[in-house]
Write an enzyme that holds these catalytic residues in place. Structure first.
Site, PDB file in Angstrom:
ATOM      1  CG  ASP A 198      -0.281   0.094   2.518  1.00 51.21           C
ATOM      2  OD1 ASP A 198       0.957  -0.053   2.582  1.00 51.21           O
ATOM      3  OD2 ASP A 198      -0.982   0.321   3.524  1.00 51.21           O
ATOM      4  CB  SER A 199       4.593   1.688   0.010  1.00 49.19           C
ATOM      5  OG  SER A 199       4.834   0.510  -0.726  1.00 49.19           O
ATOM      6  CG  ASP A 208       0.300  -4.071   2.072  1.00 43.93           C
ATOM      7  OD1 ASP A 208       0.136  -4.839   3.034  1.00 43.93           O
ATOM      8  OD2 ASP A 208       1.045  -3.073   2.110  1.00 43.93           O
ATOM      9  CE  LYS A 228       3.045  -5.785   4.013  1.00 44.71           C
ATOM     10  NZ  LYS A 228       2.486  -4.745   4.894  1.00 44.71           N
ATOM     11  CD  GLU A 288       0.544  -1.275   7.574  1.00 48.08           C
ATOM     12  OE1 GLU A 288       0.235  -0.453   8.449  1.00 48.08           O
ATOM     13  OE2 GLU A 288       1.076  -0.963   6.496  1.00 48.08           O
ATOM     14  CD  GLU A 333       7.858  -0.096   7.725  1.00 46.84           C
ATOM     15  OE1 GLU A 333       6.923  -0.822   7.320  1.00 46.84           O
ATOM     16  OE2 GLU A 333       8.086   1.044   7.258  1.00 46.84           O
TER      17      GLU A 333
HETATM   18  O1  KIV Z   1       3.537  -1.169   1.759  1.00 51.52           O
HETATM   19  C1  KIV Z   1       4.731  -1.529   1.797  1.00 51.52           C
HETATM   20  O2  KIV Z   1       5.543  -1.212   0.926  1.00 51.52           O
HETATM   21  C2  KIV Z   1       5.158  -2.336   2.927  1.00 51.52           C
HETATM   22  C3  KIV Z   1       6.616  -2.692   3.016  1.00 51.52           C
HETATM   23  C4  KIV Z   1       7.338  -1.549   3.614  1.00 51.52           C
HETATM   24  C5  KIV Z   1       6.851  -3.930   3.762  1.00 51.52           C
HETATM   25  O3  KIV Z   1       4.370  -2.688   3.750  1.00 51.52           O
END
Ligand code: KIV
Length: 300
Positions: free
Chosen positions: A59-60, A98, A128, A130, A198
């Site tokens: 989600d970055s 994500d 994934k 969080e 992280e």
């Molecule tokens: O969204 C992302 O890029 C991440 C990584 C930093 C692991 O969660």
């Protein structure tokens, strides 16, 4: 003979797809696991060519490709578009999708529905999420129960960075580090196949690693983890500024892009582009006929 399908890539014809057992084997053997983020077809091709083990459509994307200043605004529909593009560029790395902020926190049903859309419509193999407090661990368990493997993420969790006091290292007091340990163990207990750590002090990571049986991939968490992940745009310098302390920059592509587009603009303004080599030809007889036709029809 193995019945497992094999995918062939131009770069390494012998490479097998990353599976969950393979990741656990790598951890057992102490072989570093390599993970990068990707958000589109070219970044996926670069990850494939490099032979990485894991690719995360993070989600970055909110900050790296969509221009937001936080990860919270990115929508599930955005993530699905990006994940499909990455899927088209990958053969062998395991593709992780994500779950964006707001797409899994409300209920187990919401979490399962979102994870299923990421798999069915996005084409990722695993997801994934969080956080490792009670609610995220429950969501992870629910998604795993629905048959979709889950990677957990503890330490700095950007979706809830406001609550964590900003984008900064976590676990710098004994109490905070113990909280991260409890969250990591809760996610492991919920059935997560791996974790991201992280922005955690290296010495804290070293203390926690002995507690965790599943593979741990670090980003700004020191060298003791089972693998490392970096954001594609950070490691290649497709950004303004240097980024977080833990980033090692392997290229400066933003500068290359600026220079390339700048050179194009200069060429156009100076009429150096296009040259004869960039244009199509036409049969002179056809051209003569066209000139006559235009003269007849429009005069001049
Ligand atoms: O969204 C992302 O890029 C991440 C990584 C930093 C692991 O969660």
């Amino acid at each position: 003979m193995s019945s497992q399908p094999t995918f062939r890539t131009p770069t390494d014809p012998g490479r097998l797809p990353t599976t969950l057992p393979l990741l656990h084997e790598k951890k057992r053997l102490g072989e570093p696991i390599v993970m990068v983020t990707a958000y589109d077809y070219p970044s996926a091709r670069a990850a494939e060519a490099a032979g990485v083990d894991l690719v995360l459509v993070g989600d970055s994307a909110a900050t790296t490709v969509l221009g937001y200043n936080a990860t919270t605004p990115v929508e599930l529909t955005d993530m699905l578009v990006l994940t499909r593009a990455v899927r088209r560029g990958l053969n062998t790395p395991l593709l992780i999708g994500d779950l964006p902020f707001g797409s899994y926190e409300v209920s187990d049903e919401q979490a399962i529905t979102t994870a299923m859309r990421m798999v069915k419509e996005g084409g990722c193999e695993v997801v994934k999420l969080e956080g490792g407090a009670e609610a995220p661990a429950r969501r992870a368990r629910a998604i795993v129960g629905a048959g979709i493997p889950v990677m957990g993420h503890v330490g700095l969790t950007p979706q809830t960075s406001t609550a964590l006091g900003g984008w900064k290292a976590q676990g710098r007091t004994a109490a905070a580090a113990a909280r991260i340990a409890a969250e990591a163990l809760a996610l492991q207990d919920a059935g997560c196949f791996a974790l991201v750590f992280e922005a955690i002090p290296a010495a804290v990571t070293e203390e926690l690693m002995g507690l965790i049986e599943i593979p741990v991939i670090g980003i700004g968490a020191g060298a003791a983890t089972d693998g490392q992940v970096l954001v594609f745009h950070d490691l290649l310098g497709i950004r303004d500024g240097l980024g977080p302390r833990f980033v090692k920059r392997y290229a400066n592509l933003q500068q290359e892009m600026n220079d390339g587009v700048g050179a194009f603009a200069e060429d156009v303004r100076a009429r150096r582009y296009p040259g004869p080599e960039h244009t199509y030809s036409v049969d002179p007889a056809e051209l003569a006929e066209l000139q006559e036709l235009l003269a007849d029809r429009y005069g001049g």
